[in-house]
Design a protein around this motif. Sequence first.
Motif, short mmCIF file in Angstrom:
data_model
loop_
_atom_site.label_atom_id
_atom_site.label_comp_id
_atom_site.label_asym_id
_atom_site.label_seq_id
_atom_site.Cartn_x
_atom_site.Cartn_y
_atom_site.Cartn_z
N VAL A 270 0.82 -1.21 0.00
CA VAL A 270 0.00 0.00 0.00
C VAL A 270 0.86 1.26 0.00
N ASP A 271 2.15 1.14 0.35
CA ASP A 271 3.04 2.30 0.27
C ASP A 271 3.08 2.88 -1.13
N ASN A 272 2.71 2.09 -2.13
CA ASN A 272 2.64 2.63 -3.49
C ASN A 272 1.65 3.79 -3.58
N LEU A 273 0.65 3.80 -2.72
CA LEU A 273 -0.34 4.88 -2.74
C LEU A 273 0.23 6.21 -2.26
N VAL A 274 1.37 6.17 -1.57
CA VAL A 274 2.00 7.41 -1.10
C VAL A 274 2.70 8.13 -2.25
N VAL A 275 3.12 7.40 -3.27
CA VAL A 275 3.93 7.96 -4.35
C VAL A 275 3.26 9.15 -5.03
N PRO A 276 1.96 9.11 -5.36
CA PRO A 276 1.36 10.26 -6.06
C PRO A 276 1.31 11.56 -5.26
N LEU A 277 1.49 11.52 -3.95
CA LEU A 277 1.36 12.74 -3.15
C LEU A 277 2.34 13.82 -3.61
N ALA A 278 3.55 13.42 -3.97
CA ALA A 278 4.50 14.37 -4.57
C ALA A 278 4.79 14.01 -6.02
N GLY A 279 4.40 12.82 -6.42
CA GLY A 279 4.73 12.36 -7.77
C GLY A 279 4.07 13.15 -8.87
N THR A 280 2.91 13.73 -8.60
CA THR A 280 2.25 14.53 -9.63
C THR A 280 3.04 15.78 -9.96
N PRO B 43 -4.89 2.51 4.33
CA PRO B 43 -5.00 2.40 2.87
C PRO B 43 -6.09 3.26 2.25
N PRO B 44 -7.35 3.23 2.73
CA PRO B 44 -8.34 4.09 2.09
C PRO B 44 -8.07 5.57 2.32
N ALA B 45 -7.49 5.93 3.49
CA ALA B 45 -7.19 7.33 3.75
C ALA B 45 -6.12 7.86 2.81
N VAL B 46 -5.04 7.09 2.62
CA VAL B 46 -3.97 7.52 1.72
C VAL B 46 -4.45 7.47 0.27
N ALA B 47 -5.25 6.46 -0.07
CA ALA B 47 -5.79 6.38 -1.43
C ALA B 47 -6.66 7.60 -1.73
N TYR B 48 -7.41 8.07 -0.74
CA TYR B 48 -8.23 9.27 -0.92
C TYR B 48 -7.35 10.48 -1.23
N LEU B 49 -6.28 10.66 -0.45
CA LEU B 49 -5.37 11.79 -0.67
C LEU B 49 -4.73 11.71 -2.06
N SER B 50 -4.28 10.52 -2.45
CA SER B 50 -3.66 10.36 -3.75
C SER B 50 -4.66 10.60 -4.89
#
Length: 249
Positions: A60-70, A120-127
């Motif tokens: 699920v750490d993959n979901l953190v990538v878009p936070l700065a990846g965009t 997971p759903p919280a980070v997915a929401y942010l991403s």
Amino acid sequence: MSALILAAALLDASRPLSAGLWWAGSVAQLALTLHVLRTLIADPRFEPGHVHPAWCIPIVDNLVVPLAGTTHAPAEVPWYFFAVGLGYWLTLLPIILNRLLLHGPLPPQLTPTLAILIAPPAVAYLSWLHLGAAATDPAARILLHLATFQALLSTVQTGRLRKLPFTLSAWAYTFPLAALTAAFLAAAQSGLSGYRPAAALTLGMVSLLTAGLTARTLLAVRCGELSRPEPAATGIRGLDVRNSADLRP
């Protein structure tokens, strides 16, 4: 994950430092995901008794990538990591629920990891928001409400969780609450009503919890609690769950 979170936190303060952390964290995350999934698929020693919610973390750490990846990468890169994180979270969740519902409770040393299911759903929401979705998007609302429900489910178990002996796994309560707080803040900033006080509540909770766990951990170090052997905890088929940690990928 730490590098990816710091990259998001430093995005406005130092773009070059944020980019360096993000690229290093993203490459490491890609390698870690492939290694973990390869191990889980190929190692015949894994059994249902070895499963616990912390299995979600490397995937699920993959979901953190878009936070700065965009900001730091072409659009397809954060979308790739989001797809992997979301897809495999939805795959792992039934496996974890099967373990929890059909194979008995987790041993005390692992019970605090139940809180990880909030993240997971919280980070997915942010991403999802960082990838361009609106807060009123149906998928965004589903993810936010899933995170809220999981937090409520953890809350109603507080009485039982408070009776557990202290272990370092108690730190598993902190980062899911932090992720939920960030999700509530994002929802509030998007104009959804009711989420500002909810964010203030969860921020207060995670702040007090972090302070309390810091003090309790320092006390455990001083008293030598962390160096004592843990008692064996038997899972299904007579498995020694204490030693099953050796099977983690």
